[in-house]
Scaffold this motif. Structure first.
Motif, PDB file in Angstrom:
ATOM      1  N   GLU A 294      40.810  34.999  29.287  1.00 27.01           N
ATOM      2  CA  GLU A 294      41.957  34.579  28.137  1.00 27.01           C
ATOM      3  C   GLU A 294      42.127  32.957  28.239  1.00 27.01           C
ATOM      4  O   GLU A 294      41.814  33.176  27.202  1.00 27.01           O
ATOM      5  N   SER A 295      42.760  32.713  28.682  1.00 24.71           N
ATOM      6  CA  SER A 295      43.224  31.586  28.724  1.00 24.71           C
ATOM      7  C   SER A 295      42.048  30.348  28.684  1.00 24.71           C
ATOM      8  O   SER A 295      42.244  29.555  27.548  1.00 24.71           O
ATOM      9  N   VAL A 296      41.676  30.327  29.203  1.00 21.74           N
ATOM     10  CA  VAL A 296      40.007  29.603  29.651  1.00 21.74           C
ATOM     11  C   VAL A 296      39.436  29.641  28.103  1.00 21.74           C
ATOM     12  O   VAL A 296      39.330  28.658  26.707  1.00 21.74           O
ATOM     13  N   ALA A 297      39.251  30.916  27.298  1.00 19.45           N
ATOM     14  CA  ALA A 297      38.896  31.040  25.982  1.00 19.45           C
ATOM     15  C   ALA A 297      39.773  30.819  24.760  1.00 19.45           C
ATOM     16  O   ALA A 297      38.987  29.375  23.662  1.00 19.45           O
ATOM     17  N   ARG A 298      40.992  30.774  24.820  1.00 15.94           N
ATOM     18  CA  ARG A 298      41.168  30.094  24.207  1.00 15.94           C
ATOM     19  C   ARG A 298      41.316  28.414  23.830  1.00 15.94           C
ATOM     20  O   ARG A 298      41.691  28.314  22.971  1.00 15.94           O
ATOM     21  N   ALA A 299      41.510  28.249  25.151  1.00 18.77           N
ATOM     22  CA  ALA A 299      41.658  27.063  25.338  1.00 18.77           C
ATOM     23  C   ALA A 299      39.863  26.337  24.679  1.00 18.77           C
ATOM     24  O   ALA A 299      40.088  24.791  24.625  1.00 18.77           O
TER      25      ALA A 299
ATOM     26  N   GLY B 172      35.684  37.412  40.151  1.00 20.87           N
ATOM     27  CA  GLY B 172      36.415  37.436  40.714  1.00 20.87           C
ATOM     28  C   GLY B 172      36.960  38.516  41.170  1.00 20.87           C
ATOM     29  O   GLY B 172      36.346  39.733  40.848  1.00 20.87           O
ATOM     30  N   GLY B 173      37.675  39.084  42.297  1.00 20.76           N
ATOM     31  CA  GLY B 173      37.646  40.392  43.255  1.00 20.76           C
ATOM     32  C   GLY B 173      38.819  41.188  41.877  1.00 20.76           C
ATOM     33  O   GLY B 173      39.589  40.346  40.835  1.00 20.76           O
ATOM     34  N   VAL B 174      38.585  42.321  42.160  1.00 20.88           N
ATOM     35  CA  VAL B 174      39.558  42.885  41.298  1.00 20.88           C
ATOM     36  C   VAL B 174      40.758  42.325  41.739  1.00 20.88           C
ATOM     37  O   VAL B 174      42.003  42.848  42.675  1.00 20.88           O
ATOM     38  N   ARG B 175      42.158  42.790  40.312  1.00 16.38           N
ATOM     39  CA  ARG B 175      43.497  41.991  40.952  1.00 16.38           C
ATOM     40  C   ARG B 175      43.417  40.974  40.430  1.00 16.38           C
ATOM     41  O   ARG B 175      44.242  40.478  41.602  1.00 16.38           O
ATOM     42  N   SER B 176      42.484  40.079  40.794  1.00 12.57           N
ATOM     43  CA  SER B 176      42.925  38.579  40.699  1.00 12.57           C
ATOM     44  C   SER B 176      43.256  37.864  39.991  1.00 12.57           C
ATOM     45  O   SER B 176      43.727  36.136  40.784  1.00 12.57           O
ATOM     46  N   GLY B 177      43.107  37.999  39.018  1.00 17.07           N
ATOM     47  CA  GLY B 177      43.546  37.648  37.846  1.00 17.07           C
ATOM     48  C   GLY B 177      43.077  37.404  36.854  1.00 17.07           C
ATOM     49  O   GLY B 177      42.832  36.130  36.150  1.00 17.07           O
ATOM     50  N   LYS B 178      41.338  37.287  36.932  1.00 16.41           N
ATOM     51  CA  LYS B 178      40.707  36.903  36.557  1.00 16.41           C
ATOM     52  C   LYS B 178      40.315  37.414  34.899  1.00 16.41           C
ATOM     53  O   LYS B 178      40.262  36.397  34.213  1.00 16.41           O
ATOM     54  N   SER B 179      40.732  38.272  34.053  1.00 12.10           N
ATOM     55  CA  SER B 179      40.797  38.021  33.278  1.00 12.10           C
ATOM     56  C   SER B 179      41.924  37.714  32.235  1.00 12.10           C
ATOM     57  O   SER B 179      41.228  36.773  31.150  1.00 12.10           O
TER      58      SER B 179
ATOM     59  N   MET C  13      37.852  33.286  41.398  1.00 11.25           N
ATOM     60  CA  MET C  13      39.206  33.807  41.372  1.00 11.25           C
ATOM     61  C   MET C  13      39.441  34.471  42.547  1.00 11.25           C
ATOM     62  O   MET C  13      38.856  35.282  42.602  1.00 11.25           O
ATOM     63  N   GLU C  14      40.388  33.692  42.847  1.00 10.71           N
ATOM     64  CA  GLU C  14      41.399  34.426  44.323  1.00 10.71           C
ATOM     65  C   GLU C  14      42.967  34.708  44.656  1.00 10.71           C
ATOM     66  O   GLU C  14      43.985  33.618  44.187  1.00 10.71           O
ATOM     67  N   ASN C  15      43.265  35.532  44.336  1.00  5.68           N
ATOM     68  CA  ASN C  15      45.245  35.641  44.061  1.00  5.68           C
ATOM     69  C   ASN C  15      45.552  35.187  43.281  1.00  5.68           C
ATOM     70  O   ASN C  15      46.268  34.190  43.323  1.00  5.68           O
ATOM     71  N   GLY C  16      45.352  35.156  41.646  1.00  7.94           N
ATOM     72  CA  GLY C  16      45.137  34.369  40.282  1.00  7.94           C
ATOM     73  C   GLY C  16      45.097  32.682  40.554  1.00  7.94           C
ATOM     74  O   GLY C  16      45.998  32.254  39.842  1.00  7.94           O
ATOM     75  N   LEU C  17      44.479  32.182  41.507  1.00 13.83           N
ATOM     76  CA  LEU C  17      44.385  30.519  41.486  1.00 13.83           C
ATOM     77  C   LEU C  17      42.647  30.535  40.896  1.00 13.83           C
ATOM     78  O   LEU C  17      42.067  31.144  41.643  1.00 13.83           O
ATOM     79  N   SER C  18      42.681  29.754  40.765  1.00 13.08           N
ATOM     80  CA  SER C  18      41.041  29.330  40.044  1.00 13.08           C
ATOM     81  C   SER C  18      40.207  28.381  40.801  1.00 13.08           C
ATOM     82  O   SER C  18      40.829  27.377  40.981  1.00 13.08           O
ATOM     83  N   PHE C  19      39.320  28.727  41.454  1.00  9.15           N
ATOM     84  CA  PHE C  19      38.273  27.480  41.841  1.00  9.15           C
ATOM     85  C   PHE C  19      36.933  27.163  41.078  1.00  9.15           C
ATOM     86  O   PHE C  19      36.092  27.887  41.090  1.00  9.15           O
ATOM     87  N   ARG C  20      36.825  25.424  40.786  1.00  9.40           N
ATOM     88  CA  ARG C  20      35.406  25.808  40.073  1.00  9.40           C
ATOM     89  C   ARG C  20      34.755  25.655  40.571  1.00  9.40           C
ATOM     90  O   ARG C  20      34.606  24.786  41.770  1.00  9.40           O
ATOM     91  N   ARG C  21      33.752  26.112  40.382  1.00 14.81           N
ATOM     92  CA  ARG C  21      33.089  26.198  40.754  1.00 14.81           C
ATOM     93  C   ARG C  21      31.120  25.471  40.374  1.00 14.81           C
ATOM     94  O   ARG C  21      30.169  25.389  41.528  1.00 14.81           O
ATOM     95  N   LYS C  22      31.468  25.710  39.300  1.00 12.74           N
ATOM     96  CA  LYS C  22      30.495  23.861  38.473  1.00 12.74           C
ATOM     97  C   LYS C  22      30.915  23.884  38.158  1.00 12.74           C
ATOM     98  O   LYS C  22      32.114  24.407  36.726  1.00 12.74           O
TER      99      LYS C  22
END
Length: 182
Positions: free
Chosen positions: A22-27, A11-18, A173-182
């Motif tokens: 963390e939430s995906v890894a945790r889950a 995702g872009g800088v400041r997209s919320g990807k990090s 990631m874009e603007n804090g929203l995740s889009f699954r690509r695969k």
């Protein structure tokens, strides 16, 4: 041993990807949460930021391994139940490609150097996937990064293509929203 899950998030800088990573890894399981950090402290401000992030992650139950180079050296520290988050590919690439810029002797200026580093990183990622429960990798978008260099962008694109091909799940990631690509 079963292969661990590979999750790729870009995702872009400041997209919320990090934060999303963390939430995906945790889950992704109930193992030890291991954060591989690629940042380096070049000045006091960066040193303070790295320390603040490390403390924040520690309070949230993450073990942080600072690893700017030689990703293969973390392999001996990982266990089969680990939920590993590597943030991020772009920092690793800039570190590797431009190490030695002060003297002009960079990998970017040496024929075959980056190919060797990339080959070693591919081997390391595959070995990590055979070692841990899950590996979540974060990266900036190819054209939305701090380095505006054609060679850098070309390498980042090449790495992204391979990661998406290897990934069990890939998100943008874009603007804090995740889009699954695969």
């Amino acid at each position: 041993m079963a292969r661990g899950e590979l999750i790729f998030i870009s995702g872009g800088v400041r997209s919320g990807k990090s934060a999303y990573a963390e939430s995906v890894a945790r889950a992704s399981g109930k193992g030890r949460k291991v954060y591989l950090a690629s940042g380096q402290a070049y000045d006091e401000e960066m040193k303070e930021r790295i320390e603040r992030h490390r403390k924040d992650r520690q309070q949230d139950g993450w073990l942080t391994i600072e690893q700017a180079y030689s990703m293969e050296s973390v392999l001996e520290k990982l266990t089969p139940d680990d939920l590993v988050l590597w943030d991020c590919v772009t920092t690793w690439l800039a570190n590797e490609l431009y190490e030695g810029w002060e003297t002009g002797g960079t990998c970017a200026n040496t024929v075959g150097c980056m190919e060797q580093k990339w080959s070693k990183l591919q081997e390391t990622i595959l070995e990590m996937m055979n070692t841990v429960h899950s590996l979540t990798i974060v990266s900036n978008e190819v054209l939305d990064d701090f380095v505006r260099d054609e060679l850098y962008q070309s390498w980042l694109g090449r790495i992204h293509i391979w990661l998406v091909q290897q990934a069990d799940r890939a998100f943008e990631m874009e603007n804090g929203l995740s889009f699954r690509r695969k």
